[in-house]
Scaffold this motif. Structure first.
Motif, short mmCIF file in Angstrom:
data_model
loop_
_atom_site.label_atom_id
_atom_site.label_comp_id
_atom_site.label_asym_id
_atom_site.label_seq_id
_atom_site.Cartn_x
_atom_site.Cartn_y
_atom_site.Cartn_z
N VAL A 111 0.86 -1.18 0.00
CA VAL A 111 0.00 0.00 0.00
C VAL A 111 0.90 1.23 0.00
N LEU A 112 0.69 2.09 -0.97
CA LEU A 112 1.45 3.33 -1.09
C LEU A 112 0.52 4.48 -0.70
N VAL A 113 0.87 5.23 0.34
CA VAL A 113 0.06 6.34 0.82
C VAL A 113 0.78 7.64 0.46
N ALA A 114 0.13 8.50 -0.29
CA ALA A 114 0.74 9.76 -0.71
C ALA A 114 0.17 10.91 0.09
N GLU A 115 1.05 11.66 0.75
CA GLU A 115 0.68 12.83 1.54
C GLU A 115 1.20 14.09 0.86
N PRO A 116 0.52 15.23 1.04
CA PRO A 116 0.96 16.44 0.36
C PRO A 116 2.20 17.08 0.96
N ARG A 117 2.56 16.72 2.21
CA ARG A 117 3.68 17.38 2.89
C ARG A 117 4.59 16.35 3.55
N ARG A 118 5.89 16.71 3.65
CA ARG A 118 6.85 15.81 4.28
C ARG A 118 6.52 15.57 5.76
N MET A 119 6.11 16.64 6.44
CA MET A 119 5.78 16.49 7.85
C MET A 119 4.65 15.48 8.04
N ALA A 120 3.63 15.60 7.21
CA ALA A 120 2.50 14.70 7.33
C ALA A 120 2.91 13.27 7.01
N ALA A 121 3.78 13.09 6.02
CA ALA A 121 4.20 11.74 5.65
C ALA A 121 4.96 11.08 6.80
N ARG A 122 5.90 11.81 7.38
CA ARG A 122 6.67 11.23 8.50
C ARG A 122 5.76 10.93 9.69
N ALA A 123 4.86 11.89 10.01
CA ALA A 123 3.98 11.72 11.15
C ALA A 123 3.03 10.54 10.97
N ALA A 124 2.49 10.40 9.76
CA ALA A 124 1.57 9.28 9.50
C ALA A 124 2.28 7.95 9.66
N ALA A 125 3.51 7.87 9.14
CA ALA A 125 4.25 6.60 9.25
C ALA A 125 4.55 6.27 10.72
N ARG A 126 4.94 7.29 11.48
CA ARG A 126 5.24 7.04 12.89
C ARG A 126 3.99 6.59 13.65
#
Length: 849
Positions: free
Chosen positions: A62-77
């Motif tokens: 599953v590849l989840v695309a977020e609009p911002r780097r902060m959101a991507a890191r936070a979602a993964a954590r």
């Protein structure tokens, strides 16, 4: 949900998230149609729970695309925490400059920019079973582009690829139709209903009027009011405060105003250090105020927040395509954004939002933010679509088509960079530019500067340009580069990481034989100073912004835009402008970041704008013939032309005539009379008598002034030209009517005394000004071309005595009073009782001839 997947190991907190009840319907929609739209309010687990449950129930990563780097890191954590793991195991992430994945990773969170690069390298997305585009309601350009590409992939290459568009709003109809395709049914929409906590709205307008935002400027009075509102909220309400401000500058100023408030103040934005971001997203030990940009509107859950203070402002991109200037501008936030912000106060319990504007203003706010595709610089988008094989984006499934003018400007820039050919298709160079992961302008600068400066220095300078430079570093890029190399602040860490990434990209781009020591470029780079290197990179990125000084602090860019510079950088003869903006109503751009360059660098970087030519034109009131060398709008050198082209001189003289009028010519009294006589015939008879008005003569200048223009070389030659003789060329010689000119509009008229009196054709009727005694015996008014002349009857001294267009009536009725008034004054002149039968006489003083 089947066992064995990530969902099986979820903590209890994950199963309790409100979105869990909607997952069975969502999985069924993805299984049956391969496409779905998920509408889930913030805080329901849309971003963190849904990907895990999909991975546990379907095949493939599953590849989840977020609009911002902060959101991507936070979602993964957050997802890793729900599984009781560290990031990089079952859940990983990839953002620009940072990648934490492993062979076990089944859910990978990426930014939409990273997703676009992957699609360009591997359109089939091998191993990926589902792609989820999160926060699609924000309408970021990369997200819209990625969805269009994914729909292409599904239609042509991988019909089994599952696509999910996730939105925090209920406005999902357009996305459902887009995913359904032009001919198919709309994609299923699955709604997750959270259990929202009540949020009390408090309207908190400033006590005094504040100036509206202008460009990047925000009235300090508004920021003072926002800080005061935060302090009041801390006194009146419980919980942490999340305060929304438009940008990092405003965040820093409000943070300074909150000193001594007795709380922890965190600054949350896209450039904040990872440690600050992590601290914001974890529970605090004491009460906190988080000052955030719109990055915190969605995607992120900030624990402890029960109060939101909303400044009501946001930043949007704007592009001045005519001048090549792109910048952010401050705008009023939309109602949709205000609702998203307010919702942050009710994620964990009842909350309060303080809106720093009046309730009456709320309904006048825009309903939702404009999509980025309608506002932004489209150069990167145009290169993406060109590399995808659809240069004009006409075949892409987009919610909004790109504006034609903006796309044309972007494609022109790409042609100048050599990234696309004349038809708009990507060149091999264009594909190289996309692999760097930068805006095409910066990628071009990196690749072309590296052989001169060396890869390391090119990467470091380009990294400075890849995000907004803190204002504390000043406007001189070379000085900022020296400062950041000595610094240990948060910006420096991000800069070093990006510089390493770019240098690695350069190494990967080199031919095999050139890898290893920086190549020939590294060997030559020793002779290049830091200032020269910085100027070269900026000039290569923005060649139309190379500028030459034309006064204290003022420059002219080769693209034609004036620029104003402050500081020592404004004293150098040439600069290359990296960042500038031009406010509404301002003629000149304000330079924020620039680097000094020399003329040789300017010529090299902007070689496409270099031109040498012969210039013959009307300038400053005369013909100027020069050999000119220009760099765009900037004149580099000029020398006189000894033998200019005769046709060019003629054209310049015509230009001068049209600029200054026929008054340039010599108009004798006879010439003026000829023009008035022709104008009279044109007025009363029409064709074939020509129009000799100013506009008509200027329009036909080359026709009636042909020989004079051919012989002339300068203004003085025109001033000697006989306009009257030239006007004769306009007479209707071809029809034979020209021979009747003197008959139809005679220069003089013979009166009964035998005198030939000049007619004045300057008015509506020809005027005959004659001594009264010379008309004795003339019973009818003379006519010219059928028009009665206007007779000005003069006294023996030549002064007006009467005016008439009906001479017979005057002799009968008007003459008596004139005779009674004048015969005593002029007793030696005849004053007969019956002038119509008297003998005319010339015995007058100073006759007008």
């Amino acid at each position: 949900m089947t066992g064995g997947g990530p969902g099986a190991a979820l903590r209890a907190e994950g199963h309790a998230l409100p979105v869990a009840s909607a997952v069975p319907a969502l999985l069924a929609a993805l299984r049956d149609s391969g496409r779905a739209v998920l509408s889930a309010p913030p805080g329901t687990g849309k971003t963190t729970l849904v990907p895990l449950l999909i991975a546990g129930s379907t095949g493939g990563r599953v590849l989840v695309a977020e609009p911002r780097r902060m959101a991507a890191r936070a979602a993964a954590r957050r997802m890793a925490w729900l599984l009781g793991e560290e990031v990089g195991g079952t859940v990983g992430f990839t953002v620009r400059g940072e990648r934490r994945v492993s062979a076990r990773t089944t859910v990978e969170v990426v930014t939409t920019g990273v997703l676009l690069q992957r699609l360009q390298r591997d359109p089939e997305l091998g191993g990926v079973g589902t792609v989820m585009l999160d926060e699609c309601h924000e309408r970021h350009l990369d997200a819209d582009t990625a969805m269009a590409f994914l729909l292409d992939v599904r239609a042509v290459l991988r019909p089994e690829l599952r696509l999910l568009a996730a939105s925090a709003t209920t406005d999902t109809g357009a996305w459902a139709a887009l995913l359904g395709g032009p001919d198919g049914p709309a994609a299923p929409v699955v709604e997750a209903h959270g259990v929202p906590h009540p949020v009390t709205v408090r309207w908190a307008p400033p006590p005094r009027p504040v100036r509206p935002p202008h460009g990047m400027r925000v009235d300090p009075a508004l920021l003072e009011h926002v800080a005061a509102t935060v302090r009041r909220a801390l006194r009146e309400d419980d919980g942490d405060v999340l305060c929304f401000l438009p940008g990092t500058g405003e965040i820093a100023r409000v943070a300074g105003m909150l000193g001594g408030a007795g709380v922890e103040v965190l600054q949350l934005h896209g450039r904040a250090p990872a440690a600050v971001q992590d601290a914001a997203l974890a529970p605090g030990d004491r009460r906190r105020v988080l000052l955030a940009t719109s990055v915190a509107e969605s995607s992120l859950t900030v624990p402890g927040v029960r109060i939101v203070v909303d400044s009501g402002l946001a930043r949007e991109p704007r592009m001045d395509h005519a001048r090549g200037l792109g910048a952010l501008t401050t705008v009023r936030a939309s109602r949709a954004a205000a609702d998203q912000r307010a919702g942050r106060a009710g994620r964990e319990g009842p909350g309060t939002v303080h809106r720093c504007w009046a309730e009456a203003e709320h309904g006048r706010l825009p309903a939702r933010p404009a999509p980025e595709i309608a506002l932004a610089d489209l150069t990167a988008f145009a290169l993406q679509t060109a590399c995808w094989g659809d240069p004009d984006a006409s075949g892409l499934a987009l919610l909004d088509a790109p504006p034609g003018g903006a796309l044309a400007a972007a494609r022109a820039t790409l042609r100048d960079l050599g990234a696309v050919d004349a038809a708009g298709h990507a060149t091999s160079r264009g594909r190289r530019l996309t692999h760097v992961g930068l805006h095409p302008r910066l990628a071009r600068a990196l690749l072309d500067a590296a052989p001169v400066t060396g890869p390391g220095r090119a990467a470091e300078i380009t990294a400075l340009l890849s995000e907004e430079l803190p204002a504390s570093y000043g406007s001189d890029l070379a000085a900022a580069w020296r400062a950041v190399r000595r610094s240990t602040d948060a910006y420096t860490g991000r800069w070093r990481g990006e510089a390493r990434r770019l240098e690695a990209a350069l190494r990967a781009d080199e031919p095999d034989g050139d890898r290893g020591g920086g190549g020939g470029g590294g060997a030559r780079s020793g002779a290049v100073t830091d200032d020269t290197a910085a100027g070269l990179v900026v000039a290569l990125a923005f060649p139309e912004r190379v500028a030459r000084r034309r006064g204290p602090g003022t420059y002219l860019m080769v693209g034609g835009t004036a620029a104003e510079v402050t500081g020592a950088i404004g004293e150098t003869p040439w600069i290359a402008v990296a960042v500038a903006d031009r406010g509404v109503g301002r003629a000149a751009a304000r330079v924020r970041v620039a680097a000094a360059v020399d003329e040789e660098t300017a010529r090299t970087a902007a070689a496409g704008l270099l031109a040498a030519y012969e210039e013959v034109r009307w300038r400053d009131g005369d013909v100027v013939a020069r050999r000119v060398e220009r760099l765009g709008a900037v004149e580099l050198a000029a020398s006189p032309l000894r033998r200019p082209d005769r046709a060019a001189v003629r054209a310049a003289l015509v230009e001068g005539l049209r600029a200054e009028g026929t008054g340039l010519l010599r108009w004798s009294r006879d010439a003026q009379d000829v023009r008035q006589r022709i104008a009279f015939l044109h007025r009363v008879l029409g064709e074939p008598w020509p129009d000799v008005s100013e506009g008509a003569l200027l329009a036909r200048a080359e026709e009636w002034l042909g020989p004079e223009l051919t012989a002339a070389r300068r203004r003085a030659d025109l001033e000697r030209a006989d306009a009257g003789a030239a006007l004769n060329r306009l007479l209707p010689w071809a029809s034979g009517q020209a021979g009747r000119f003197a008959q139809l509009a005679p220069e003089r008229l013979e009166v009964p005394s035998g005198s030939r009196i000049r007619l004045d054709y300057g008015g509506e009727q020809p005027v005959l000004a004659v001594k009264l005694q010379e008309l004795f015996g003339l019973r009818e008014t003379p006519r010219v071309a059928g028009v009665p002349v206007l007779v000005h009857l003069l006294s023996p001294a030549g002064r007006p005595a009467a005016v008439t267009a009906d001479l017979a009536s005057f002799w009968r009725e008007g003459y008596r009073s004139v005779r009674a008034e004048l015969r005593g004054r002029y007793p030696r002149h005849p004053w007969p009782e019956d002038p119509s039968t008297a003998t005319p006489t010339r015995r007058t003083n100073n006759p007008r001839r």
